[in-house]
Design a protein around this motif. Structure first.
Motif, PDB file in Angstrom:
ATOM      1  N   ARG A   1      16.650  74.311  63.913  1.00  0.00           N
ATOM      2  CA  ARG A   1      17.611  73.356  64.172  1.00  0.00           C
ATOM      3  C   ARG A   1      18.154  72.419  63.035  1.00  0.00           C
ATOM      4  O   ARG A   1      19.114  71.579  63.265  1.00  0.00           O
TER       5      ARG A   1
ATOM      6  N   PRO B   1      23.181  77.525  67.949  1.00  0.00           N
ATOM      7  CA  PRO B   1      22.195  77.798  68.786  1.00  0.00           C
ATOM      8  C   PRO B   1      22.454  78.865  70.023  1.00  0.00           C
ATOM      9  O   PRO B   1      23.657  79.049  70.118  1.00  0.00           O
ATOM     10  N   PHE B   2      21.505  79.070  70.828  1.00  0.00           N
ATOM     11  CA  PHE B   2      21.739  79.715  72.100  1.00  0.00           C
ATOM     12  C   PHE B   2      22.836  79.339  72.811  1.00  0.00           C
ATOM     13  O   PHE B   2      23.033  78.111  73.083  1.00  0.00           O
TER      14      PHE B   2
ATOM     15  N   SER C   1      26.053  79.342  72.129  1.00  0.00           N
ATOM     16  CA  SER C   1      27.175  78.798  71.292  1.00  0.00           C
ATOM     17  C   SER C   1      28.563  79.390  71.471  1.00  0.00           C
ATOM     18  O   SER C   1      29.576  78.839  71.469  1.00  0.00           O
TER      19      SER C   1
ATOM     20  N   GLU D   1      21.797  83.995  69.825  1.00  0.00           N
ATOM     21  CA  GLU D   1      21.808  82.891  68.707  1.00  0.00           C
ATOM     22  C   GLU D   1      22.066  83.579  67.378  1.00  0.00           C
ATOM     23  O   GLU D   1      21.694  84.850  67.320  1.00  0.00           O
TER      24      GLU D   1
END
Length: 278
Positions: free
Chosen positions: A56, A70-71, A73, A86
């Motif tokens: 991150r 990120p997951f 998105s 991701e």
């Protein structure tokens, strides 16, 4: 629907490849110049990245679109449900963890070189009427383009609590000219035929799948179809396994005209907004 497998060393490889793109929007390449050991190494290295919470620290820049997404998105065009994935957007000029940059750049350069050759094949084997419709030569469209990107995708193991309609990648078409996808670490890629039926795309380890994007469809006057494809969820024991894939998206310079309505830049912006990324 049968996607052709083309031997890059065959005398008529360029013609076979272009015919497959014309007929299905896809082609599989074998005996290509990409280093398979390098692909394995890049997969292994990036698996460590996605498993580390420090990922991150490399969150994507909304303006430049480089970095870690990120997951949950991204959603496919026309789909409200986010994809179960991701990913990281790698550009040579963009952010990247230092321990990953050297090998990632090597793979990027190899794939970009191959994609450029394939685009030349497409241009050389386009009918005269189609070539005349291009605003410039296809190879000229990508000269000094900073927009070509390599996306490193991670589809985590399913947890069992996903939304019923959520899949790893909902049905979509790619934005760019050509996509070169090194063989993924697990099956799941499917392509849709003109009757709406779905077919598995078998890309054996070491091979590369190539598909037409919307930009090539647009500038060729729909001669080359940007075929709808998706990545489906695994079932049974395989649902507990992650899946990784690495596509390279070959992009023209932003100012290149694709049609009377769009430049490459205006079309890219429109699509990124539809995907929820901009």
């Amino acid at each position: 629907m049968q996607v052709s497998t083309v031997d890059c060393r065959a005398d008529d490889a360029a013609q076979q490849f272009t015919t497959s793109l014309r007929d299905t929007g896809f082609a599989i390449l074998k005996n290509h110049p990409i280093d398979s050991a390098l692909v394995d190494q890049v997969y292994s290295d990036w698996a460590h990245f996605f498993a580390n919470p420090h990922k991150r620290n490399f969150l994507f820049d909304p303006d430049d679109q480089d970095g870690f997404f990120p997951f949950l998105s991204e959603n496919a065009k026309g789909h409200a449900q986010k994809d179960l994935k991701e990913f990281f957007h790698y550009y040579p000029w963009g952010q990247c963890p230092d321990f990953l940059r050297e090998e990632t750049e090597r793979l990027y350069n190899q794939l970009r070189g191959l994609a450029s050759i394939l685009l030349n094949w497409v241009e050389e084997n386009s009918p005269t009427s189609v070539r005349k419709a291009y605003s410039m030569g296809l190879s000229d469209m990508i000269n000094e383009s900073p927009g070509t990107l390599m996306r490193i995708l991670n589809y985590p193991a399913l947890q069992g609590n996903e939304q019923p309609s959520a899949i790893r990648a909902a049905a979509h078409e790619d934005i760019n000219l050509l996509t070169c996808l090194v063989a993924s670490t697990a099956p799941g890629l499917q392509v849709q035929d003109v009757k709406g039926n779905w077919h598995d795309v078998d890309c054996d380890p070491g091979n590369i799948a190539v598909n037409v994007g919307d930009m090539l469809q647009m500038c060729s006057g729909n001669y080359f179809p940007s075929t709808t494809h998706r990545v489906v969820n695994p079932v049974g024991e395989n649902s507990r396994k992650a899946r990784m894939s690495i596509p390279l998206f070959l992009h023209p310079r932003a100012e290149v005209p694709l049609s009377s309505e769009h430049t490459a830049g205006s079309y890219l912006t429109e699509r990124l907004q539809e995907l929820g990324l901009k």
